[in-house]
Design an enzyme around this catalytic site. Sequence first.
Site, PDB file in Angstrom:
ATOM      1  N   LYS A   1       5.848  67.023  59.366  1.00 42.77           N
ATOM      2  CA  LYS A   1       4.484  66.602  59.706  1.00 42.77           C
ATOM      3  C   LYS A   1       4.394  65.156  60.183  1.00 42.77           C
ATOM      4  O   LYS A   1       4.648  64.857  61.322  1.00 42.77           O
ATOM      5  CB  LYS A   1       3.540  66.902  58.546  1.00 42.77           C
ATOM      6  CG  LYS A   1       3.222  68.401  58.397  1.00 42.77           C
ATOM      7  CD  LYS A   1       2.082  68.631  57.443  1.00 42.77           C
ATOM      8  CE  LYS A   1       1.762  70.119  57.256  1.00 42.77           C
ATOM      9  NZ  LYS A   1       1.154  70.741  58.432  1.00 42.77           N
TER      10      LYS A   1
ATOM     11  N   ASP B   1       8.946  69.618  48.131  1.00 42.65           N
ATOM     12  CA  ASP B   1       8.359  69.809  49.454  1.00 42.65           C
ATOM     13  C   ASP B   1       7.335  68.698  49.679  1.00 42.65           C
ATOM     14  O   ASP B   1       6.243  68.721  49.124  1.00 42.65           O
ATOM     15  CB  ASP B   1       7.703  71.193  49.521  1.00 42.65           C
ATOM     16  CG  ASP B   1       7.046  71.486  50.861  1.00 42.65           C
ATOM     17  OD1 ASP B   1       6.766  70.537  51.612  1.00 42.65           O
ATOM     18  OD2 ASP B   1       6.788  72.673  51.148  1.00 42.65           O
TER      19      ASP B   1
ATOM     20  N   PHE C   1       2.550  76.841  49.121  1.00 40.85           N
ATOM     21  CA  PHE C   1       2.776  77.151  50.534  1.00 40.85           C
ATOM     22  C   PHE C   1       3.944  76.316  51.028  1.00 40.85           C
ATOM     23  O   PHE C   1       3.949  75.090  50.892  1.00 40.85           O
ATOM     24  CB  PHE C   1       1.535  76.853  51.380  1.00 40.85           C
ATOM     25  CG  PHE C   1       1.723  77.206  52.833  1.00 40.85           C
ATOM     26  CD1 PHE C   1       1.503  78.498  53.274  1.00 40.85           C
ATOM     27  CD2 PHE C   1       2.132  76.250  53.757  1.00 40.85           C
ATOM     28  CE1 PHE C   1       1.685  78.838  54.613  1.00 40.85           C
ATOM     29  CE2 PHE C   1       2.322  76.581  55.081  1.00 40.85           C
ATOM     30  CZ  PHE C   1       2.091  77.874  55.513  1.00 40.85           C
TER      31      PHE C   1
END
Length: 396
Positions: free
Chosen positions: A252, A223, A139
């Site tokens: 984040k 990532d 994802f």
Amino acid sequence: MTLDDWRDRLGDAFMQTLVIPKVMLERGDGCHVWDIDGKRYLDFLAGIAVNSLGHAHPALVEAVSRQSASLVHVSNYFATPPLLELAERLRRLTGAGDGGRVIFGNSGAEAIEAALKLAKLNKGPHGRRHRILALANSFHGRTVGALSLTGKPVLRADFEPLVPGVEHIDTTLEALEHAIDDHVAALVLEVIKGEAGVIDLPEGFLRRARELTERHGALLIVDEIQTGVGRTGEWFAYQREGIVPDAVAIAKGIAGGVPIGALVTFGWASDLFKAGQHGSTFGGNPLATAAANAVLGEIERAGLVENAARRGAELRERIAAIGSPLVTELRGAGLLVGVGLAEPVASAVAAAALDDGLIINAPNETSIRLAPPLIIGDAELDEFEGKFRTALEKAA
């Protein structure tokens, strides 16, 4: 305002892309949040690995208050001291050093968009590199570009065709060896697949990926949107493997809840972008970068990377000590923990926990995801253990 009232209003006003939440939160303090009815919850999700310092941390509150009183936004036609400070800080923390460069955006998806464009620029001396590899069940975000890299067919199906040239490979050493050749421009991967249920890469996979991409002139783009900023007990999860990527996507937890994303490049990858090829109106604005500097500075000052490593080990020990027959596996690293379940009851476990005042997450029906603030201590672990035990018992 009653539960039914606000749920009806939200259902009328909000786009139908997500299930209407069960709780409306009003305030937070440390590792706890309170809903509009005054009920307190222990937050062991931290806004999906975002609230690194928990809620209402003085360092973040002070930085945002101070910066908003001077400059909030200036566009990328101008520089500001927080922008420069954060860019240099990220070069240091990632290990990119003097050869590193930073691009700012507003989210993880935007960091991945920049990474995808970077990959497309790595065409090779004869323009032969046109394949971009990503992993099955990965994802990377929900924009068209990020979704193109995401290896979840159910998320992609309604939006096909997506960006051409992206191929998804199985997360095995055999598939990796077979896929990488001189036509590959980049391999994009998560060190731990967070949305898949906190799934670790196979032993040796990341190191072999680094070797093969270097051999064939492909970029290794990592990532670290969910795993970065101390969450796994290192500043970045790739550092646990002793490798250096060509680029890392960050978001984040970097600013404790203030929206920001970044792509940091290493070495020769830093020379691929040219003037005018990428930009963002809000990216790197002084408010977000001041917030990020405050959060990263506090993580360093308070030793929260080390705390994530220590408390993560204690958290795993406490879950194992519960002795629930539902718990079959503990995955992840530091304070990103995946709890594998023997039966497809993760939603029931998460719902029971929420009823009892514990916020956790079920990314799929056999996995629970835990990502508490990096500041947790004994009191939070004690409270979690009791509430999680109860939730497991109710689900069983």
